[in-house]
Scaffold this motif. Sequence first.
Motif, PDB file in Angstrom:
ATOM      1  N   GLY A 172      24.356  19.398   8.024  1.00 29.16           N
ATOM      2  CA  GLY A 172      23.599  18.494   8.895  1.00 29.16           C
ATOM      3  C   GLY A 172      22.313  19.122   9.399  1.00 29.16           C
ATOM      4  N   ILE A 173      21.865  18.709  10.569  1.00 30.33           N
ATOM      5  CA  ILE A 173      20.625  19.219  11.138  1.00 30.33           C
ATOM      6  C   ILE A 173      20.798  20.687  11.532  1.00 30.33           C
ATOM      7  N   ASN A 174      19.758  21.464  11.390  1.00 30.65           N
ATOM      8  CA  ASN A 174      19.771  22.874  11.748  1.00 30.65           C
ATOM      9  C   ASN A 174      19.748  22.981  13.283  1.00 30.65           C
ATOM     10  N   LEU A 175      20.905  23.180  13.875  1.00 32.52           N
ATOM     11  CA  LEU A 175      21.023  23.167  15.337  1.00 32.52           C
ATOM     12  C   LEU A 175      20.307  24.358  15.982  1.00 32.52           C
ATOM     13  N   THR A 176      20.247  25.478  15.268  1.00 34.11           N
ATOM     14  CA  THR A 176      19.509  26.625  15.796  1.00 34.11           C
ATOM     15  C   THR A 176      18.037  26.289  15.942  1.00 34.11           C
ATOM     16  N   ILE A 190      10.998  10.263   9.892  1.00 30.74           N
ATOM     17  CA  ILE A 190      10.502  10.541   8.540  1.00 30.74           C
ATOM     18  C   ILE A 190      11.683  10.681   7.586  1.00 30.74           C
ATOM     19  N   ARG A 191      12.729  11.360   8.040  1.00 33.06           N
ATOM     20  CA  ARG A 191      13.922  11.565   7.225  1.00 33.06           C
ATOM     21  C   ARG A 191      14.621  10.252   6.909  1.00 33.06           C
ATOM     22  N   ASP A 192      14.956   9.481   7.950  1.00 31.50           N
ATOM     23  CA  ASP A 192      15.803   8.304   7.746  1.00 31.50           C
ATOM     24  C   ASP A 192      15.062   7.115   7.158  1.00 31.50           C
ATOM     25  N   VAL A 223      30.646  16.454  -3.170  1.00 29.48           N
ATOM     26  CA  VAL A 223      30.873  17.073  -1.855  1.00 29.48           C
ATOM     27  C   VAL A 223      31.832  18.243  -1.982  1.00 29.48           C
ATOM     28  N   GLU A 224      31.344  19.433  -1.679  1.00 34.36           N
ATOM     29  CA  GLU A 224      32.168  20.632  -1.670  1.00 34.36           C
ATOM     30  C   GLU A 224      32.083  21.266  -0.287  1.00 34.36           C
ATOM     31  N   GLY A 225      33.214  21.717   0.230  1.00 38.22           N
ATOM     32  CA  GLY A 225      33.247  22.334   1.548  1.00 38.22           C
ATOM     33  C   GLY A 225      33.251  21.290   2.643  1.00 38.22           C
ATOM     34  N   PHE A 226      32.085  20.832   2.998  1.00 34.15           N
ATOM     35  CA  PHE A 226      31.989  19.812   4.040  1.00 34.15           C
ATOM     36  C   PHE A 226      30.668  19.067   3.966  1.00 34.15           C
ATOM     37  N   ALA A 227      30.673  17.879   4.549  1.00 31.27           N
ATOM     38  CA  ALA A 227      29.468  17.071   4.751  1.00 31.27           C
ATOM     39  C   ALA A 227      29.436  16.772   6.241  1.00 31.27           C
ATOM     40  N   ILE A 228      28.654  17.560   6.972  1.00 35.48           N
ATOM     41  CA  ILE A 228      28.600  17.459   8.423  1.00 35.48           C
ATOM     42  C   ILE A 228      27.330  16.727   8.836  1.00 35.48           C
ATOM     43  N   GLY A 229      27.438  15.883   9.853  1.00 37.88           N
ATOM     44  CA  GLY A 229      26.267  15.244  10.447  1.00 37.88           C
ATOM     45  C   GLY A 229      25.415  14.508   9.439  1.00 37.88           C
ATOM     46  N   GLY A 230      24.164  14.954   9.295  1.00 33.81           N
ATOM     47  CA  GLY A 230      23.232  14.281   8.404  1.00 33.81           C
ATOM     48  C   GLY A 230      23.699  14.215   6.970  1.00 33.81           C
ATOM     49  N   HIS A 231      24.471  15.193   6.531  1.00 26.53           N
ATOM     50  CA  HIS A 231      24.978  15.160   5.161  1.00 26.53           C
ATOM     51  C   HIS A 231      26.084  14.129   4.997  1.00 26.53           C
ATOM     52  N   CYS A 232      26.826  13.869   6.049  1.00 29.64           N
ATOM     53  CA  CYS A 232      27.781  12.759   6.014  1.00 29.64           C
ATOM     54  C   CYS A 232      27.033  11.424   6.003  1.00 29.64           C
ATOM     55  N   GLN A 233      25.942  11.346   6.765  1.00 28.72           N
ATOM     56  CA  GLN A 233      25.114  10.130   6.768  1.00 28.72           C
ATOM     57  C   GLN A 233      24.624   9.806   5.362  1.00 28.72           C
ATOM     58  N   ILE A 234      24.226  10.835   4.622  1.00 27.92           N
ATOM     59  CA  ILE A 234      23.719  10.648   3.269  1.00 27.92           C
ATOM     60  C   ILE A 234      24.768   9.993   2.373  1.00 27.92           C
ATOM     61  N   GLU A 256      26.175  17.203  19.726  1.00 29.27           N
ATOM     62  CA  GLU A 256      24.767  17.533  19.516  1.00 29.27           C
ATOM     63  C   GLU A 256      23.870  16.804  20.503  1.00 29.27           C
ATOM     64  N   GLY A 257      24.325  15.696  21.034  1.00 23.91           N
ATOM     65  CA  GLY A 257      23.524  14.951  21.995  1.00 23.91           C
ATOM     66  C   GLY A 257      22.470  14.073  21.363  1.00 23.91           C
ATOM     67  N   ILE A 258      22.643  13.721  20.077  1.00 25.81           N
ATOM     68  CA  ILE A 258      21.677  12.865  19.393  1.00 25.81           C
ATOM     69  C   ILE A 258      22.395  11.727  18.681  1.00 25.81           C
ATOM     70  N   ILE A 259      21.618  10.801  18.125  1.00 23.49           N
ATOM     71  CA  ILE A 259      22.169   9.675  17.370  1.00 23.49           C
ATOM     72  C   ILE A 259      22.223  10.073  15.889  1.00 23.49           C
ATOM     73  N   PRO A 260      23.332   9.858  15.221  1.00 21.40           N
ATOM     74  CA  PRO A 260      23.481  10.320  13.828  1.00 21.40           C
ATOM     75  C   PRO A 260      22.803   9.415  12.809  1.00 21.40           C
ATOM     76  N   GLY A 261      21.483   9.410  12.824  1.00 20.00           N
ATOM     77  CA  GLY A 261      20.736   8.635  11.839  1.00 20.00           C
ATOM     78  C   GLY A 261      21.151   7.184  11.808  1.00 20.00           C
ATOM     79  N   ALA A 262      21.355   6.661  10.603  1.00 23.73           N
ATOM     80  CA  ALA A 262      21.779   5.267  10.445  1.00 23.73           C
ATOM     81  C   ALA A 262      23.285   5.138  10.299  1.00 23.73           C
ATOM     82  N   ALA A 263      24.041   6.189  10.673  1.00 27.22           N
ATOM     83  CA  ALA A 263      25.499   6.127  10.539  1.00 27.22           C
ATOM     84  C   ALA A 263      26.107   5.043  11.422  1.00 27.22           C
ATOM     85  N   ASP A 264      25.534   4.818  12.606  1.00 24.79           N
ATOM     86  CA  ASP A 264      26.050   3.757  13.474  1.00 24.79           C
ATOM     87  C   ASP A 264      25.955   2.392  12.798  1.00 24.79           C
ATOM     88  N   LEU A 265      24.946   2.220  11.959  1.00 26.67           N
ATOM     89  CA  LEU A 265      24.759   0.973  11.218  1.00 26.67           C
ATOM     90  C   LEU A 265      25.681   0.895  10.002  1.00 26.67           C
TER      91      LEU A 265
END
Length: 376
Positions: A172-176, A190-192, A223-234, A256-265
């Motif tokens: 997903g998003i680079n939290l650091t 720009i991403r979504d 999908v190998e390992g995991f699809a977290i956050g933005g990668h799950c949205q994809i 994270e305190g943010i909206i996960p892209g268009a996943a809510d839709l």
Amino acid sequence: MNALAIYEELTAGRSRFLRLDELCRLTGQAHAKSLPTEEDLKAEAGLAQRDKKGLEKAQGEFLAQILGDPVAGAHLCHAMLLRREDSREKFSEFDRRGEIELGGVHLARHGKAAVLTMRNPRYLNAEDESTLDGMEIAVDLALLDPKTELCVLRGDFVDHPKYAGRRLFGAGINLTHLYQGKIRFLWYLIRDMGFVNKFYRGLAFKDQSPEVASIEKLWIAAVEGFAIGGHCQILLTMDYTIAAEDAYMTLPARKEGIIPGAADLRLPRFVGDRIARQAIMGERRIDCASPEGRMICDEIAPPGEMDAAIEKTIQKMSGSGVVSAAGNRRAFRAGQEPLDVFRRYMTVYAREQAQCHFSPALIANLEKYWNAATRR
């Protein structure tokens, strides 16, 4: 701020297309009282997220007003679905060599498939400013390539000792970088509205509605390992998803305190409203091989057999023909998510994500759940 009047002015009555970042830049230049200038934004860019003044919140309100208008909003969505100018420049290199290395991604022809491999090994293939442009250019090139019939999306091997020698789809998003203030607000839009929506809708033509005509190919995700956050949205934009037996998906938006892209839709279409809310607001993990996971993933691959599963799927799906694949994709979208539905969603997203991005709660969440203050 009269955002619609500014939009009409800068696009010459919608006779030319401007990407949203260029639109905001030109607006700040011509209407400094409406949006921050380039100089303002450069001064903010060097600050940690907690120290920013939140100047970019005005961009969220400005874009929300434009997207809220059916005509101007559709025009802006259309602009973001067009081929980037730098994609035109990169195509000759890709066409000649059959592969190209871009920021955060490697694209290569593999038989009938264009294989896009996400690469940000230090950060578990997370997305950030260093991957944004390269991803969209790679998607453009994969769709434009006349020598391939479909596309594969996969994560590369990572450096982290915990996952040494393993491929990961993405974290997903680079939290650091988010905590350090290295991700601007416009990054989300720009991403979504860019490469993620191009996965779903293809590349638009300037003289035709994206609803009617586009350059499209089928997309296969591995999908190998995991699809977290933005990668799950994809994954919610893919035509076919193969998942390793031990892979999982999460949408840790609350942490994270943010909206996960268009996943809510999009997520409720796959797993229903209750599971979608549990995943987004209650941190529910979805194992790919579980009954809920199989609502998103089409096939589960046993350990060590992902390469063979990808090859088999390429052969199976390339036999259907590019024209019928594009037609069926458009037909699905007509019933599930017409462009106007996406536009209305992004109206809310632009406004609300701007507030989330500069909320003190985001900093508190990252420090509590991510130990962000100690990461480098």
